[in-house]
Design a protein around this motif. Structure first.
Motif, PDB file in Angstrom:
ATOM      1  N   UNK A  13       0.801  -1.239   0.000  1.00  0.00           N
ATOM      2  CA  UNK A  13       0.000   0.000   0.000  1.00  0.00           C
ATOM      3  C   UNK A  13       0.825   1.276   0.000  1.00  0.00           C
ATOM      4  N   UNK A  14       2.086   1.217   0.422  1.00  0.00           N
ATOM      5  CA  UNK A  14       2.928   2.406   0.473  1.00  0.00           C
ATOM      6  C   UNK A  14       3.914   2.485  -0.692  1.00  0.00           C
ATOM      7  N   UNK A  15       3.753   1.624  -1.698  1.00  0.00           N
ATOM      8  CA  UNK A  15       4.696   1.588  -2.815  1.00  0.00           C
ATOM      9  C   UNK A  15       4.646   2.884  -3.617  1.00  0.00           C
ATOM     10  N   UNK A  16       5.811   3.311  -4.112  1.00  0.00           N
ATOM     11  CA  UNK A  16       5.864   4.482  -4.983  1.00  0.00           C
ATOM     12  C   UNK A  16       5.796   4.021  -6.436  1.00  0.00           C
ATOM     13  N   UNK A  59      -1.831  -0.936 -10.914  1.00  0.00           N
ATOM     14  CA  UNK A  59      -2.670  -2.068 -11.315  1.00  0.00           C
ATOM     15  C   UNK A  59      -1.845  -3.353 -11.243  1.00  0.00           C
ATOM     16  N   UNK A  60      -1.989  -4.135 -10.179  1.00  0.00           N
ATOM     17  CA  UNK A  60      -1.214  -5.383 -10.062  1.00  0.00           C
ATOM     18  C   UNK A  60      -1.610  -6.396 -11.139  1.00  0.00           C
ATOM     19  N   UNK A  73      -6.433  -3.030  -8.045  1.00  0.00           N
ATOM     20  CA  UNK A  73      -5.794  -1.752  -8.292  1.00  0.00           C
ATOM     21  C   UNK A  73      -5.979  -0.802  -7.125  1.00  0.00           C
ATOM     22  N   UNK A  74      -5.023   0.117  -6.961  1.00  0.00           N
ATOM     23  CA  UNK A  74      -5.104   1.069  -5.856  1.00  0.00           C
ATOM     24  C   UNK A  74      -4.295   2.319  -6.190  1.00  0.00           C
ATOM     25  N   UNK A  75      -4.552   3.372  -5.438  1.00  0.00           N
ATOM     26  CA  UNK A  75      -3.825   4.627  -5.589  1.00  0.00           C
ATOM     27  C   UNK A  75      -2.547   4.591  -4.750  1.00  0.00           C
ATOM     28  N   UNK A  76      -1.437   4.915  -5.371  1.00  0.00           N
ATOM     29  CA  UNK A  76      -0.192   5.073  -4.637  1.00  0.00           C
ATOM     30  C   UNK A  76      -0.288   6.321  -3.767  1.00  0.00           C
ATOM     31  N   UNK A  77       0.611   6.480  -2.808  1.00  0.00           N
ATOM     32  CA  UNK A  77       0.550   7.674  -1.942  1.00  0.00           C
ATOM     33  C   UNK A  77       0.545   8.998  -2.708  1.00  0.00           C
ATOM     34  N   UNK A  78       1.155   9.035  -3.908  1.00  0.00           N
ATOM     35  CA  UNK A  78       1.162  10.280  -4.674  1.00  0.00           C
ATOM     36  C   UNK A  78      -0.047  10.411  -5.594  1.00  0.00           C
ATOM     37  N   UNK A  79      -0.972   9.452  -5.524  1.00  0.00           N
ATOM     38  CA  UNK A  79      -2.191   9.517  -6.322  1.00  0.00           C
ATOM     39  C   UNK A  79      -2.146   8.748  -7.617  1.00  0.00           C
TER      40      UNK A  79
END
Length: 344
Positions: A20-23, A75-76, A65-71
């Motif tokens: 969840x914290x990946x850039x 998409x895995x 899929x999810x939003x990275x910390x920078x938005x």
């Protein structure tokens, strides 16, 4: 739109772990660079797409899929459970605070340990090494991470041998733990993996295609004072505030002792406990950070810079700067003065 060629059947699978914290920049940068091995050089030199020799996959806990910390949207490709046995598991840098505890990574940690037990290489870019430490994989091992996180890593995991100055560390049984330092040193990590899994020649081709220059100087030239302030000892904080303005005086440690109201011995013990540094090491660090700024922004002779930051002996300043920074003052100026001028 041209569709890129599929990896060869024998291509090594590299699982890029998307927590969840990946850039997104490092995650997709590694995906692209690793995926181009065997493919792009042939395309550029002969006009036909080569066969990819590595198979990067973006892997996450649930595959959603999810939003990275920078938005940015990530998409895995596959879940942890469905990921084929990887040759390499690679963790991109994590957007977390230096002292953060990665409490929400139990599933990823269990999967990492299982992959290691099956013989996979484990690689981490930048702060990704923090997850290795949380998983207990770095006990009694050499390691590195982003220079701004090295002190926190060493404090939380004292049995890890942290090398703050190195941009790439290979350690562990069978040399199966690989870590890159901060910033774009993930590129070094990707090239190292290509050299190890494919060939040195292929890694060199990718370096030529992408105009990559290895970070051979390590992290030292980029590092700044990261433990300059602490809040637990108010008396030591007062001394830190004072020395930040008076580091260039003749006896800054004596000045701090006087302000503290302590005996010299008690002051030195409390200062080390609060900051992790001796008072004199702290003064040297402040002085060298100011010297970096002067070398970047001005044209004063090296001897004059030494005097401005508090060193009466220019030769001592040169030796100390070279030992702490990894470059001589002249080398540092040539590299970073030019960069500053271009940016300005």
């Amino acid at each position: 739109m041209t569709r890129l060629a599929e990896p060869s059947r024998g291509a090594a699978t590299i699982a890029l772990l998307a927590g969840p914290d990946a850039t997104a920049s490092t995650l997709y940068g590694m995906y692209d660079l690793l995926g181009s091995a065997g493919r792009d050089w042939e395309f550029l030199t002969n006009g036909r797409m080569g066969e990819p020799l590595l198979r990067p996959l973006i892997v996450s806990r649930d595959g959603c899929g999810f939003r990275a910390p920078n938005g940015a949207w990530i998409e895995p490709d596959v879940t942890l459970e469905d990921c084929p046995p990887p040759t390499v598991v690679c963790i991109p840098d994590l957007f977390v605070a230096p002292d953060a505890r990665l409490d929400g990574y139990a599933a990823e940690i269990a999967w990492l340990r299982a992959c290691q037990a099956r013989g996979a290489l484990l690689a981490a870019a930048c702060t990704g090494a923090l997850l290795f430490a949380e998983a207990g994989l770095l006990e009694e091992q050499d390691a590195t991470t982003h220079w701004a996180y090295c002190d926190a890593l060493a404090r939380r995991f004292p049995r890890v041998r942290v090398h703050a100055h190195r941009s790439l560390v290979v350690s562990g049984e069978g040399q199966r733990l690989i870590m890159a330092g901060g910033g774009t040193s993930w590129i070094d990590l990707a090239l190292f993996l290509v050299a190890r899994l494919v060939s040195v020649d292929e890694a060199m081709r990718l370096a030529r295609i992408n105009l990559i220059d290895w970070h051979h100087q390590g992290q030292q030239p980029y590092a700044a004072l990261t433990c300059s302030r602490q809040v637990e000892d108010a008396g030591i904080t007062r001394c830190q505030v004072w020395v930040a303005r008076h580091y260039d005086t003749h006896s800054p440690v004596a000045g701090m002792v006087e302000i503290s109201g302590l005996t010299e011995r008690s002051f030195k013990r409390r200062f080390k406990a609060a900051t992790g540094m001796t008072p004199m090491d702290y003064v040297h660090t402040l002085r060298l950070e100011e010297a970096k700024q002067l070398l970047e922004s001005g044209d004063d002779p090296i001897d004059a810079v030494a005097e401005q930051v508090g060193y009466a002996d220019p030769s001592f300043f040169r030796r100390l700067f070279g030992r702490r920074v990894g470059l001589t003052p002249s080398q540092y100026r040539r590299r970073f003065r030019a960069l500053r001028l271009r940016l300005e």
